[in-house]
Design an enzyme around this catalytic site. Structure first.
Site, PDB file in Angstrom:
ATOM      1  CD  GLU B  46      -5.275  11.064   1.213  1.00  0.00           C
ATOM      2  OE1 GLU B  46      -5.544  11.935   2.394  1.00  0.00           O
ATOM      3  OE2 GLU B  46      -4.575  10.461   1.627  1.00  0.00           O
ATOM      4  CG  HIS B 278       1.934  11.434  -1.091  1.00  0.00           C
ATOM      5  ND1 HIS B 278       2.280   9.963  -1.868  1.00  0.00           N
ATOM      6  CD2 HIS B 278       1.258  11.349   0.260  1.00  0.00           C
ATOM      7  CE1 HIS B 278       1.464   9.174  -0.581  1.00  0.00           C
ATOM      8  NE2 HIS B 278       0.847   9.722   0.611  1.00  0.00           N
TER       9      HIS B 278
END
Lengths: 401, 408
Positions: B46, B278
């Site tokens: 990402e 995360h």
């Protein structure tokens, strides 16, 4: 154990659409091809441009007794057209879709919809693992002004990378198909050099009555357009069987062209607008431990750096062109949007123009919609794919060992 | 020798408003933390903005001088790798299916998700060369576990990931497969990856794994992560383990997992901010060579076992693909109906502005929108769905071949 492997590749030219898009005499030619394959003694057959799955199934059924194993590589809208038939078990398959494959809006070409791939089948012959690759690259169309060159080069590079990375476990890797490139083309040289493969035709032992080796646009093929014959009177060698030794002793017994005319009958046609390439290999695995790398071939292949350097330039040209195209598409959007908005009340002033105005606006909308999609998304995806290939080539240049 | 690996989904969506919160700050802190650590291989997912990647490259240049970004799709792939040791080659595999362009609230389609491979050459302590294949990936997100619209695509991606690793790792001494799989342990896709590619999960193979059954190694949607939405905290109160470091190796190399941890949560002990939505996973491996024997591939002796474990997974996957193919059929019918309906609307409203001149502009805009939607429905209904069908069939056929091989 000595094994003889007989390999054939043919671009069948089997477009199933009705005239004028479809290929002439398709059903007849494919039926004759199935007969020839069933009667012949081939171990591995790779076919391209078999666009219709039902054509594949017909051939599969016809050759079931001699080539009981097969796989069709589905991809894109109409394709991929690539399939492999084998006498020996296919234990696994892998497919790589090329990241770039022409343009959707070049509908006069149609390559984009074919979803071109390189398909791999792992074939097991006793203890031998043979990797068979079959592919069909984007067509050239105009050598002098090849619009698709960055895409074709990218495909050649991706093909060579795919083979290089998946061939390690095999005793022999065969890379077959219609590359749409001639031996003088940069893409051909990149494939040979990066994938460390040899061209069976150039490695064959010469005999007296030699063919030119041309596999397409041949003067003796009734499907070759007259205009192309003028440009290239001998035809072009575009179809190949290439091979790479793994840890086994491989000998190329012969390589020749086959499946040209269906019969001696003057009225009879050719199997396809291409002819087939056939090669026979002898594989020896007599407990001798040969080296795992084909390091012997290193000296024989071209140095990679200049080829990669030239390729990187071509890809960069492609990126530049894409950036320029984007500006063009934005300009088109602005112009068309202006026309659209300016026409807002035209049918109120001129009621007779109502329907033409409506139709024009629908067409303008579709074009504006396409330009927005393509200008902002399509071109960006193309740029990224070119960039990815370019960076990958640059990484290879770092590998100086 | 010791090799240390890190993977982190950095959540780097660059747009204002829709974009990730505190992106600039977090990326700065991520770079700072990694620069002062001692990793050999790092993968970030990402990282959607190339400028962010360039900045990371600059900040990590001293400790991780080699880097590669896997470009793909419109905004992606978001996957990049950094290495202390020289990267000698890269390879990229774009997943054949990756969601839908018109699901713009998801955005996965535009990301062009991939599995990327970076080949790195090292030397072991005894001078023996070591070829490491570093694979990094990011699979399509789940969104709704109970009604996963994207399950066929995600299963296909897991299968293609496993197949890609299996076929390209033959020559490697050590293969590391890291990233955000968006699959939890026990999910069909995750098992498919482990079994088909013959991989081991560093977390489940860490020393003391059997004793610390309570520590589940969650990496996402954690309750103490400041970016976890409230509704996720209710749905899965402990979080999920969806980021992995997996590995396999040539038998000529002896390998043990020295440690595996979930790390990089709060940016500082006194800060409420996390590095990302995360957490990172890190693992350290100890390696030494065992004689000169270079065998053909990995764990060949376990082929029978692998095949029997693979069979039920492939069968379940084929069912999922069949469901997906059924959905494609029904969706095509819906789109044909939509096309007919929209054409009807366009036709009916042909003279609307002649009758009610004030509506002229509205009518024009309405027709523009209708035409665009009509064009998209035609494209997706006829071409897009057919491409999806072929991709599903392709994966299904490949699996059928594996299953028939198991019979031999």
């Amino acid at each position: 154990m000595d094994v003889v492997l007989r390999v054939l590749t043919l671009n069948c030219w089997a477009l199933p659409q009705p005239w004028p898009i479809g290929s002439k005499h398709r059903s007849y030619r494919l039926a004759k091809l199935a007969e020839a394959l069933a009667a012949g003694t081939y171990d591995i057959v790779a076919l391209q441009e078999l666009w219709d799955e039902s054509d594949f199934v017909k051939i599969k059924d016809a050759v079931r007794s001699t080539l009981p194993f097969s796989h069709y590589y589905h991809s894109g809208l109409t394709g991929s057209g690539v399939c492999i038939l084998s006498r020996f078990p296919i234990v696994s398959t892998l497919m790589h879709r090329y990241s770039l494959n022409g343009y959707a809006h070049h509908i006069h070409r149609g390559d984009w919809f074919g979803g071109k791939v390189v398909g791999m089948a792992e074939v097991e012959i006793g203890d031998l693992n043979i990797n068979v690759y079959s592919t069909h690259l984007h067509a050239e169309y105009d050598k002098e002004n090849d619009l698709y060159l960055p895409h074709r080069l990218c495909q050649a590079f991706e093909l060579s990378q795919f083979v290089k990375h998946t061939a390690k476990g095999a005793h022999l890797s065969l890379v077959t198909g219609d590359f749409n490139m001639e031996p003088s083309d940069l893409g051909y040289r990149v494939i040979l050099c990066n994938a460390k493969v040899k061209d069976a035709w150039t490695m064959r032992s010469l005999s007296a009555d030699e063919d030119t080796g041309a596999t397409c646009e041949r003067p003796d093929n009734i499907y070759t357009p007259k205009s192309l014959l003028k440009l290239c009177p001998d035809g072009k060698r575009l179809d190949y069987i290439m091979y790479r030794k793994g840890h086994a002793d491989i000998e190329l017994v012969k390589c020749e062209n086959r499946l040209n005319r269906i019969s001696e009958n003057e009225d009879d046609v050719n199997y396809s607008d291409h002819i087939a390439v056939y090669a026979e290999f002898q594989i020896k695995t007599m407990g001798r431990r040969s080296s795992m790398n084909s390091s012997a071939t290193k000296e024989e292949c071209e140095p990679a750096a200049p080829l990669l350097g030239k390729s990187i330039q071509i890809l960069e040209n492609g990126e530049r062109r894409a950036k320029w195209d984007r500006r063009f598409y934005v300009a088109v959007i602005v112009v068309l949007a202006t026309i659209f908005i300016a026409s807002v009340n035209v049918e109120i002033h001129f009621p007779a123009w109502a329907i033409p105005a409506l139709i024009t606006r629908v067409v303008l909308t579709l074009i504006i919609g396409f330009c927005v999609w393509y200008g902002f998304f399509g071109l960006t995806m193309e740029e990224k794919a070119l960039k990815a290939a370019k960076l990958s080539m640059i990484q290879l240049l770092n590998d100086t060992t | 020798m010791r090799l240390s690996v890190l993977t982190l989904n950095c959540w780097g969506i660059p747009y204002p408003y829709f974009g990730s919160k505190d992106r600039a700050l977090r990326f700065d802190k991520i770079a700072g933390k990694v620069a002062e650590s001692n990793y050999d291989f790092v993968s970030f997912q990402e990282v959607w903005d190339e400028a962010d990647f360039e900045r990371l490259k600059g900040q990590l240049g001293d400790v991780l001088p080699y880097a590669h970004y896997f470009h793909s799709g419109v905004i992606g792939s978001g996957v990049c790798v950094f290495s202390r040791h020289k990267i000698v080659g890269t390879l990229l595999h774009r997943f054949s299916l990756n969601g839908y362009a018109h699901h713009i609230h998801r955005g996965d389609w535009f990301g062009g998700k991939v599995v990327g491979l970076a080949k790195v050459r090292l030397e072991m302590d005894d001078g023996r060369p070591l070829l490491v294949h570093f694979y990094a990936t990011h699979i399509h997100a789940e969104y709704d576990r109970d009604n996963d619209l994207y399950l066929p695509h995600r299963t296909l991606q897991a299968f293609e990931l496993a197949d890609f690793v299996r076929h390209t790792s033959e020559g490697a001494d050590l293969s590391l497969v890291v990233g955000d799989l968006n699959l939890e342990p026990g999910d069909l896709g995750q098992e498919l990856v482990l079994v088909n590619a013959g991989l081991n999960d560093a977390w489940t193979n860490r020393p003391g794994a059997k004793d610390s059954a309570n520590d589940e190694g969650m990496t996402s949607d954690k309750p103490n992560n400041c970016y976890t939405p409230e509704r996720q905290k209710l749905r899965c109160p402990k979080g999920k383990r969806i980021d992995y470091i997996m590995y396999n190796h040539n038998p000529a190399v002896k390998l043990t997992v020295d440690s595996c941890e979930v790390t990089m949560e709060k940016i500082a002990s006194d800060s409420p901010i996390n590095f990302s939505d995360h957490a990172a996973v890190t693992a350290t491996f100890k390696l030494h060579s065992v004689g000169d024997a270079r065998s053909n591939g990995h764990g060949g002796g376990n082929a029978e076992e692998r095949r029997s474990m693979l069979r039920p997974l492939l069968e379940r996957s084929i069912e999922i693909f069949n469901d997906g193919l059924q959905v494609v059929k029904t969706t095509q019918r819906h789109y044909i109906l939509a096309i007919a309906f929209l054409l009807l609307i366009l036709f009916i409203t042909i003279d609307v502005e002649l009758m009610i001149p004030r509506l002229a502009i509205l009518a024009m805009m309405g027709r523009f929108a209708t035409t665009v939607v009509l064009a998209y429905c035609t494209w997706h209904g006829i071409i897009g769905l057919r491409i999806e069908r072929k991709a599903l069939m392709s994966a299904k056929n490949a699996m059928v071949i594996y299953l028939s091989d198991s019979n031999n």
